[in-house]
Design a protein around this motif. Structure first.
Motif, PDB file in Angstrom:
ATOM      1  N   HIS A  85       0.844  -1.194   0.000  1.00  0.00           N
ATOM      2  CA  HIS A  85       0.000   0.000   0.000  1.00  0.00           C
ATOM      3  C   HIS A  85       0.881   1.246   0.000  1.00  0.00           C
ATOM      4  N   ALA A  86       1.869   1.281   0.913  1.00  0.00           N
ATOM      5  CA  ALA A  86       2.739   2.449   1.026  1.00  0.00           C
ATOM      6  C   ALA A  86       3.447   2.718  -0.298  1.00  0.00           C
ATOM      7  N   PHE A  90       2.773   6.112  -2.310  1.00  0.00           N
ATOM      8  CA  PHE A  90       3.836   7.109  -2.452  1.00  0.00           C
ATOM      9  C   PHE A  90       4.161   7.349  -3.914  1.00  0.00           C
ATOM     10  N   TRP A 119       8.227   9.096   5.174  1.00  0.00           N
ATOM     11  CA  TRP A 119       7.968   7.784   5.771  1.00  0.00           C
ATOM     12  C   TRP A 119       9.127   7.360   6.660  1.00  0.00           C
TER      13      TRP A 119
ATOM     14  N   ALA B  20      -5.248   6.774   3.843  1.00  0.00           N
ATOM     15  CA  ALA B  20      -4.128   6.260   3.046  1.00  0.00           C
ATOM     16  C   ALA B  20      -2.810   6.754   3.618  1.00  0.00           C
ATOM     17  N   ILE B  23      -2.087   4.910   6.968  1.00  0.00           N
ATOM     18  CA  ILE B  23      -1.685   3.524   6.721  1.00  0.00           C
ATOM     19  C   ILE B  23      -0.275   3.469   6.145  1.00  0.00           C
ATOM     20  N   GLY B  24       0.009   4.339   5.185  1.00  0.00           N
ATOM     21  CA  GLY B  24       1.313   4.283   4.532  1.00  0.00           C
ATOM     22  C   GLY B  24       2.447   4.762   5.422  1.00  0.00           C
ATOM     23  N   MET B  25       2.193   5.862   6.126  1.00  0.00           N
ATOM     24  CA  MET B  25       3.280   6.487   6.889  1.00  0.00           C
ATOM     25  C   MET B  25       3.468   5.872   8.265  1.00  0.00           C
ATOM     26  N   LEU B  26       2.368   5.587   8.971  1.00  0.00           N
ATOM     27  CA  LEU B  26       2.459   5.233  10.390  1.00  0.00           C
ATOM     28  C   LEU B  26       2.321   3.743  10.672  1.00  0.00           C
TER      29      LEU B  26
END
Lengths: 136, 121, 253
Positions: A85-86, A90, A119, B20, B23-26
């Motif tokens: 997902h990340a 991104f 991130w 989003a 979820i992506g960063m943390l």
């Protein structure tokens, strides 16, 4: 369905979407997997919430939860999906955000790269808080 | 708005995007630190457990609970929006209103439960 | 001395409403030529094998957008699909997905044409009546302002993006990639003042919100328009407008 509306003349043999359309090429399959990442992310936070609800302030109960093999296996799977997902999120940032400051648009690589940097910073900061005795 | 549209979709999409980001960063580091490292012994479960309880009961607890509330709620709204369209992709078309109510409703319920649990821990 | 001509097999969709209830396929062995594209092969079939084969084409150089078809399941301009990339395998040529079939490889594109019109694909000025464009009243636009919309102006209306879009395949009311990209082209044009007029249509539930960013539209686009980007950026702009109108309700008349 397509081709049903008519102004009295033939609109043609109607199109019907096959149910397995997403199996037709690898892009569609990866898209479906990307969509599925949301399920694993939501499941992980819901189970985490359940842990808070059931363990509360009990250190022994928390210890047992964290050591559970099922929790480990599920977390590994969730981690893989969340990292995918990340990655997709991104790398999609430059598609979503167009920025021109002055004469040159900001390059896609710069926009996406800054997401990865953010991130990394978030991961280090939270990692330090969670994993080092700095906060006890 | 300067123009009228026939939907409140931007509201859900806004929450979807916020989710989003969370979820992506943390989420990765939380999954790693809470879900994987204790299980493989990179950190002892007792230590991690002690730290978690400390966070939930210490002087910074209100701030931490607010953070956890965001960490849990926004991914639920991200899931709701995405899952709703995922079902469309799989061919489910009837009852759009019902589906939206179920998905966003579940996220709202989850958010309320999160608030209650975090407040009373 | 007889020379063995290389051939390649083309399996083509046939649909003649006067004789078939549903599309069928027909195979032809076409001479293989290193320089040929699928369109050349289709024209050879029509010239020498089967004059009844119907298909659209025009410029044969990737600019008119007429010759879009499914080649081995991928939407392609047949004038840009080289036989050598498929040889010696068989080539399956089908009409563009997601559209009704009129005949053989010809699809009904009325829906698309209507959508193109609906998004108001022209410069809209508030002062169009009082200060028309002409001598002494010219629009000035810097190169970087052209850069803002240029790629979205490159669309040749070939509809490969509609054929690639699974959402359009399932929901024919979806406005679709090319139409939204064209709306975005005008919204991003510094000379245009018509964004609000377009948004009530483009940002409706059958506009941008049906899109789930599969992204295949941008993958198949032969002119690198990136309609997926146009759609996501429009979603962002509309969402910003929406939250601004709620959180800062003053001054949005």
């Amino acid at each position: 369905m397509h081709g049903q509306q008519s102004a009295g003349r033939s609109v043609g043999y109607p199109w019907r979407q096959p149910s397995g359309w997403w199996l037709k090429n690898s892009h569609y399959i990866m898209y479906m997997i990307r969509e599925l990442t949301a399920v694993f992310a939501a499941l992980w936070v819901v189970i985490f919430l359940a842990q808070i609800a059931m363990n509360g302030r009990n250190v022994a109960k928390w210890s047992a939860s964290l050591a559970s093999p099922g929790w480990l296996v599920f977390s590994v799977i969730a981690f893989i999906f969340v990292m995918y997902h990340a990655w997709t999120a991104f790398t999609a940032t430059s598609t979503l955000m167009y920025m021109r400051m002055g004469k040159e648009p900001v390059p896609a690589g710069t926009i996406n790269g800054s997401m990865f940097v953010a991130w990394l910073v978030a991961t280090i900061v939270i990692g330090v808080i969670l994993l080092t005795p700095i906060f006890g | 708005m300067r123009y009228k549209i026939d939907t409140i979709e931007p509201f859900w999409w806004g929450l979807f995007m916020a989710g989003a980001g969370v979820i992506g960063m943390l989420l990765p580091i939380h999954i790693l630190a809470q879900g994987i490292m204790p299980g493989v012994g990179a950190v002892t479960p007792d230590t991690m457990a002690f730290r978690i309880v400390n966070f939930l009961t210490g002087p910074l607890a209100p701030l931490i609970k607010l953070y956890l509330f965001v960490l849990i709620s926004l991914p639920l709204f991200h899931w709701a929006h995405r899952f709703r369209y995922f079902l469309f992709d799989l061919g489910l078309h009837g009852g759009r209103m019902a589906l939206a109510t179920l998905c966003y409703g579940a996220a709202v319920v989850g958010t309320i439960i999160a608030a209650i649990v975090l407040f009373s821990v | 001395m007889a020379v063995q001509t290389k051939t390649i097999k083309l399996t083509v969709t046939r649909y003649r409403p006067e004789q078939e209830r549903a599309p069928v396929t027909q195979s032809y062995d076409v001479p293989y030529n290193e320089d040929w594209v699928v369109l050349d092969a289709l024209q050879w079939i029509k010239d020498f094998e089967d004059g009844t084969l119907s298909f659209r084409w025009s410029c044969h150089m990737g600019i008119c957008g007429s010759c879009g078809m499914m080649v081995n399941g991928t939407p392609k301009l047949t004038c840009a699909a080289f036989l050598r990339d498929y040889y010696p395998g068989e080539i399956r040529v089908e009409p563009l997905s997601n559209f009704p079939i009129i005949r053989d490889l010809v699809v009904n594109i009325d829906d698309f044409m209507q959508k193109l019109e609906e998004i108001k694909p022209y410069i809209i000025r508030a002062d169009a009546d009082t200060a028309p464009v002409g001598k002494g009243n010219e629009f000035r636009q810097a190169p970087e302002q052209v850069e803002d919309y240029h790629q979205f102006s490159m669309c040749i209306n070939c509809m490969l993006c509609y054929a690639a879009c699974p959402v359009y395949g399932m929901e024919p009311r979806f406005l679709g990639p090319a139409a939204i990209a064209l709306a975005h082209r005008y919204n991003m044009d510094s000379r245009d003042e018509g964004r609000d007029q377009r948004m009530s249509f483009v940002a409706s539930s059958e506009g941008i919100w049906e899109c789930t960013f599969v992204g295949e539209c941008s993958v198949v686009c032969p002119k690198h328009v990136d309609p997926a980007a146009a759609i996501q950026r429009t979603k962002l702009a509309t969402t910003n407008d929406f939250f601004k109108s709620i959180l800062m309700p003053w001054g949005n008349k």
